[in-house]
Design a protein around this motif. Structure first.
Motif, PDB file in Angstrom:
ATOM      1  N   LEU A  40      -8.318  10.639 -44.462  1.00 45.21           N
ATOM      2  CA  LEU A  40      -7.502   9.184 -44.722  1.00 45.21           C
ATOM      3  C   LEU A  40      -6.528   9.592 -43.238  1.00 45.21           C
ATOM      4  O   LEU A  40      -6.006   7.862 -42.755  1.00 45.21           O
ATOM      5  CB  LEU A  40      -6.645   8.724 -45.937  1.00 45.21           C
ATOM      6  N   MET A  41      -5.424  10.606 -43.471  1.00 38.24           N
ATOM      7  CA  MET A  41      -4.980  10.637 -42.211  1.00 38.24           C
ATOM      8  C   MET A  41      -5.781  10.815 -41.200  1.00 38.24           C
ATOM      9  O   MET A  41      -5.223  10.334 -40.116  1.00 38.24           O
ATOM     10  CB  MET A  41      -4.383  11.913 -42.659  1.00 38.24           C
ATOM     11  N   GLN A  42      -6.710  11.043 -40.519  1.00 39.36           N
ATOM     12  CA  GLN A  42      -7.180  11.711 -39.908  1.00 39.36           C
ATOM     13  C   GLN A  42      -8.313  10.144 -39.261  1.00 39.36           C
ATOM     14  O   GLN A  42      -8.478  10.330 -37.756  1.00 39.36           O
ATOM     15  CB  GLN A  42      -8.762  12.400 -39.995  1.00 39.36           C
ATOM     16  N   ARG A  43      -8.545   9.592 -40.188  1.00 41.50           N
ATOM     17  CA  ARG A  43      -9.408   7.983 -40.249  1.00 41.50           C
ATOM     18  C   ARG A  43      -8.939   7.220 -38.697  1.00 41.50           C
ATOM     19  O   ARG A  43      -8.429   5.935 -38.393  1.00 41.50           O
ATOM     20  CB  ARG A  43      -9.964   6.885 -41.329  1.00 41.50           C
ATOM     21  N   ALA A  44      -6.921   7.389 -39.832  1.00 37.87           N
ATOM     22  CA  ALA A  44      -5.060   6.858 -39.070  1.00 37.87           C
ATOM     23  C   ALA A  44      -5.494   7.471 -37.175  1.00 37.87           C
ATOM     24  O   ALA A  44      -4.296   6.492 -37.101  1.00 37.87           O
ATOM     25  CB  ALA A  44      -4.550   6.620 -40.027  1.00 37.87           C
ATOM     26  N   GLY A  45      -5.877   8.821 -37.231  1.00 40.50           N
ATOM     27  CA  GLY A  45      -5.388   8.944 -36.054  1.00 40.50           C
ATOM     28  C   GLY A  45      -4.606   9.738 -35.453  1.00 40.50           C
ATOM     29  O   GLY A  45      -4.324  10.369 -34.684  1.00 40.50           O
ATOM     30  N   TRP A  46      -4.128  10.554 -36.801  1.00 34.78           N
ATOM     31  CA  TRP A  46      -3.756  11.528 -37.057  1.00 34.78           C
ATOM     32  C   TRP A  46      -4.305  13.226 -36.963  1.00 34.78           C
ATOM     33  O   TRP A  46      -5.493  12.881 -37.378  1.00 34.78           O
ATOM     34  CB  TRP A  46      -1.971  11.550 -38.223  1.00 34.78           C
ATOM     35  N   LYS A  47      -3.544  13.591 -37.042  1.00 37.54           N
ATOM     36  CA  LYS A  47      -3.811  15.304 -37.079  1.00 37.54           C
ATOM     37  C   LYS A  47      -3.003  15.668 -38.337  1.00 37.54           C
ATOM     38  O   LYS A  47      -2.741  15.436 -38.755  1.00 37.54           O
ATOM     39  CB  LYS A  47      -3.648  16.080 -35.723  1.00 37.54           C
ATOM     40  N   THR A  48      -4.404  16.694 -38.890  1.00 36.02           N
ATOM     41  CA  THR A  48      -3.662  17.652 -39.991  1.00 36.02           C
ATOM     42  C   THR A  48      -4.195  18.782 -39.924  1.00 36.02           C
ATOM     43  O   THR A  48      -4.915  19.486 -39.176  1.00 36.02           O
ATOM     44  CB  THR A  48      -4.689  17.509 -41.542  1.00 36.02           C
ATOM     45  N   VAL A  49      -3.293  19.851 -40.666  1.00 38.12           N
ATOM     46  CA  VAL A  49      -3.050  21.468 -40.434  1.00 38.12           C
ATOM     47  C   VAL A  49      -2.962  21.848 -42.007  1.00 38.12           C
ATOM     48  O   VAL A  49      -2.548  21.362 -43.034  1.00 38.12           O
ATOM     49  CB  VAL A  49      -1.812  21.747 -39.942  1.00 38.12           C
ATOM     50  N   SER A  50      -4.084  22.560 -42.420  1.00 38.59           N
ATOM     51  CA  SER A  50      -3.671  23.218 -43.832  1.00 38.59           C
ATOM     52  C   SER A  50      -3.641  24.564 -43.586  1.00 38.59           C
ATOM     53  O   SER A  50      -3.874  25.653 -42.471  1.00 38.59           O
ATOM     54  CB  SER A  50      -5.396  23.543 -44.046  1.00 38.59           C
ATOM     55  N   VAL A  51      -2.673  25.047 -44.619  1.00 40.65           N
ATOM     56  CA  VAL A  51      -1.822  26.263 -44.518  1.00 40.65           C
ATOM     57  C   VAL A  51      -1.574  26.747 -45.920  1.00 40.65           C
ATOM     58  O   VAL A  51      -1.994  26.140 -46.940  1.00 40.65           O
ATOM     59  CB  VAL A  51       0.131  25.439 -44.969  1.00 40.65           C
ATOM     60  N   PRO A  52      -2.205  27.995 -45.868  1.00 40.72           N
ATOM     61  CA  PRO A  52      -2.273  29.071 -47.193  1.00 40.72           C
ATOM     62  C   PRO A  52      -0.607  29.436 -47.540  1.00 40.72           C
ATOM     63  O   PRO A  52       0.110  28.979 -47.231  1.00 40.72           O
ATOM     64  CB  PRO A  52      -2.666  30.312 -46.591  1.00 40.72           C
ATOM     65  N   VAL A  53      -1.201  28.491 -49.390  1.00 38.91           N
ATOM     66  CA  VAL A  53       0.106  28.994 -50.476  1.00 38.91           C
ATOM     67  C   VAL A  53      -0.228  29.329 -51.013  1.00 38.91           C
ATOM     68  O   VAL A  53      -1.592  29.919 -51.719  1.00 38.91           O
ATOM     69  CB  VAL A  53       0.420  26.650 -50.469  1.00 38.91           C
ATOM     70  N   ASN A  54       0.796  29.733 -52.221  1.00 42.57           N
ATOM     71  CA  ASN A  54       0.979  30.410 -52.958  1.00 42.57           C
ATOM     72  C   ASN A  54       0.063  29.488 -54.597  1.00 42.57           C
ATOM     73  O   ASN A  54       0.198  28.418 -54.531  1.00 42.57           O
ATOM     74  CB  ASN A  54       2.454  31.142 -53.645  1.00 42.57           C
ATOM     75  N   HIS A  55      -0.605  29.939 -55.568  1.00 45.42           N
ATOM     76  CA  HIS A  55      -1.171  29.201 -56.468  1.00 45.42           C
ATOM     77  C   HIS A  55      -0.812  30.157 -57.864  1.00 45.42           C
ATOM     78  O   HIS A  55      -1.050  31.601 -57.570  1.00 45.42           O
ATOM     79  CB  HIS A  55      -2.452  29.063 -56.504  1.00 45.42           C
ATOM     80  N   ARG A  56      -0.521  29.203 -58.788  1.00 42.23           N
ATOM     81  CA  ARG A  56      -0.020  30.000 -60.328  1.00 42.23           C
ATOM     82  C   ARG A  56      -0.701  29.744 -61.041  1.00 42.23           C
ATOM     83  O   ARG A  56      -1.442  28.918 -61.474  1.00 42.23           O
ATOM     84  CB  ARG A  56       1.588  30.003 -60.318  1.00 42.23           C
ATOM     85  N   HIS A  57      -1.247  30.850 -62.643  1.00 44.19           N
ATOM     86  CA  HIS A  57      -0.945  30.330 -64.026  1.00 44.19           C
ATOM     87  C   HIS A  57      -0.369  28.959 -63.937  1.00 44.19           C
ATOM     88  O   HIS A  57       1.087  29.097 -64.073  1.00 44.19           O
ATOM     89  CB  HIS A  57      -1.298  31.564 -64.757  1.00 44.19           C
ATOM     90  N   ARG A  58      -0.727  28.274 -65.041  1.00 48.27           N
ATOM     91  CA  ARG A  58      -0.254  27.444 -66.004  1.00 48.27           C
ATOM     92  C   ARG A  58       0.827  28.227 -66.991  1.00 48.27           C
ATOM     93  O   ARG A  58      -0.009  28.398 -67.667  1.00 48.27           O
ATOM     94  CB  ARG A  58      -0.892  25.780 -66.156  1.00 48.27           C
ATOM     95  N   ALA A  59       2.238  27.340 -67.036  1.00 50.30           N
ATOM     96  CA  ALA A  59       3.057  29.017 -67.942  1.00 50.30           C
ATOM     97  C   ALA A  59       2.717  27.933 -69.501  1.00 50.30           C
ATOM     98  O   ALA A  59       2.393  28.667 -69.795  1.00 50.30           O
ATOM     99  CB  ALA A  59       3.983  28.337 -67.316  1.00 50.30           C
ATOM    100  N   THR A  60       2.613  26.511 -68.994  1.00 52.30           N
ATOM    101  CA  THR A  60       3.060  25.713 -70.706  1.00 52.30           C
ATOM    102  C   THR A  60       1.855  24.740 -70.361  1.00 52.30           C
ATOM    103  O   THR A  60       1.284  23.921 -69.162  1.00 52.30           O
ATOM    104  CB  THR A  60       4.125  25.447 -70.556  1.00 52.30           C
ATOM    105  N   GLY A  61       1.966  23.806 -71.712  1.00 48.28           N
ATOM    106  CA  GLY A  61       1.077  23.138 -71.494  1.00 48.28           C
ATOM    107  C   GLY A  61      -0.178  22.426 -71.855  1.00 48.28           C
ATOM    108  O   GLY A  61      -0.785  24.160 -70.981  1.00 48.28           O
ATOM    109  N   VAL A  62      -0.911  21.410 -70.932  1.00 47.00           N
ATOM    110  CA  VAL A  62      -2.647  22.090 -70.806  1.00 47.00           C
ATOM    111  C   VAL A  62      -2.599  20.767 -69.741  1.00 47.00           C
ATOM    112  O   VAL A  62      -2.324  20.032 -69.450  1.00 47.00           O
ATOM    113  CB  VAL A  62      -3.384  21.346 -72.457  1.00 47.00           C
ATOM    114  N   SER A  63      -4.394  21.533 -68.791  1.00 50.42           N
ATOM    115  CA  SER A  63      -4.901  20.265 -67.298  1.00 50.42           C
ATOM    116  C   SER A  63      -5.217  19.102 -68.425  1.00 50.42           C
ATOM    117  O   SER A  63      -5.440  19.074 -69.723  1.00 50.42           O
ATOM    118  CB  SER A  63      -5.666  21.022 -67.277  1.00 50.42           C
ATOM    119  N   LYS A  64      -4.580  18.390 -67.566  1.00 61.11           N
ATOM    120  CA  LYS A  64      -5.580  16.442 -68.120  1.00 61.11           C
ATOM    121  C   LYS A  64      -6.513  15.896 -67.625  1.00 61.11           C
ATOM    122  O   LYS A  64      -6.684  15.233 -67.580  1.00 61.11           O
ATOM    123  CB  LYS A  64      -3.974  15.839 -67.299  1.00 61.11           C
ATOM    124  N   TYR A  65      -7.878  17.051 -67.088  1.00 58.50           N
ATOM    125  CA  TYR A  65      -8.504  16.937 -66.380  1.00 58.50           C
ATOM    126  C   TYR A  65      -9.346  17.627 -66.467  1.00 58.50           C
ATOM    127  O   TYR A  65      -9.561  19.096 -67.378  1.00 58.50           O
ATOM    128  CB  TYR A  65      -8.190  16.596 -64.446  1.00 58.50           C
TER     129      TYR A  65
END
Length: 246
Positions: free
Chosen positions: A189-214
């Motif tokens: 959607l950002m690219q459609r609007a004429g803007w540029k986007t960048v992907s940045v590697p980030v950390n990802h963690r296990h869910r500590a509590t609760g359950v996924s809603k999907y």
């Protein structure tokens, strides 16, 4: 007090046990050291009409965390609506988002801010890229195929659109077409609007509590319809350069 330059928006639904730990991590990551923003930030939590102790947990924290603001939907409205609610209420010109389940690492926000500082002005979205997913095998498999299909249809050159860790300009976001589940298609959607986007590697963690809603099936069924709609928007979109004439 000056208006914050950065707003961290966190949508939540039934995440009572993840509230305090995540808020504490956001404060630790940003207070006094938000790169390029002088530590001047706010946190906007949007409670999507939770049925557990999420709202009381947030209300208790407000007395301890002056940067924290709390909004609540009168009816459950979904993650995209919660994000948009938070962005519309934000006082910062730039928005960082995190999922409320604690799997996104707030320590990545300064990394995104640093990337913004050395990027051209026409880059309006810095999207987190979970290079080392901490989800179940079935969820990783489903995401892999969904990303492949999305990339083939939308050509958005983004390896991971489902990561909740993002940094974007508030004005650019509010100018995008709004629809349910739009948060999964922000790069396209950002690219459609004429803007540029960048992907940045980030950390990802296990869910500590609760359950996924999907669940994978429900997400896939909705995703097919959404992909067709976004592909249509891209085909019908037009960006025109404008100059003011004396």
């Amino acid at each position: 007090m000056h208006a914050p330059r950065l707003t961290v928006v966190v949508p939540v639904f039934n995440e009572q046990d993840n509230i305090a730990p995540l808020v504490g991590e956001i404060v630790a990551a940003l207070r006094g050291r938000a790169a390029g923003d002088g530590g001047n930030f706010e946190i906007v939590y949007v409670d999507d009409h939770s049925g557990d102790g999420t709202l009381p947990a947030l209300q208790r924290l407000k007395a301890e965390v002056p940067e924290l603001r709390v909004l609540r939907h009168a009816i459950q409205s979904g993650q995209s609506t919660a994000i948009r609610t938070g962005v519309r209420a934000a006082r910062g010109a730039w928005i960082a988002t995190l999922d409320g389940d604690g799997q996104n690492d707030p320590a990545d926000i300064p990394k995104l801010l640093a990337m913004r500082a050395r990027s051209p002005a026409d880059v309006k979205l810095f999207a987190g890229w979970r290079v080392d997913r901490r989800d179940s095998g079935s969820k990783r498999w489903a995401s892999k195929w969904a990303n492949a299909i999305r990339a083939r249809m939308l050509h958005d050159d983004t390896p991971d659109t489902g990561c909740g860790t993002k940094l974007f300009e508030r004005a650019a976001f509010l100018d995008l077409p709004y629809f349910d589940h739009m948060h999964r298609y922000l790069p396209a959607l950002m690219q459609r609007a004429g803007w540029k986007t960048v992907s940045v590697p980030v950390n990802h963690r296990h869910r500590a509590t609760g359950v996924s809603k999907y669940n994978n099936l429900g997400r896939a069924l909705v995703g097919i319809s959404d992909l067709r709609g976004v592909a249509w928007l891209i085909r019908r979109g037009k960006v025109t350069a404008v100059e003011e004439v004396d």
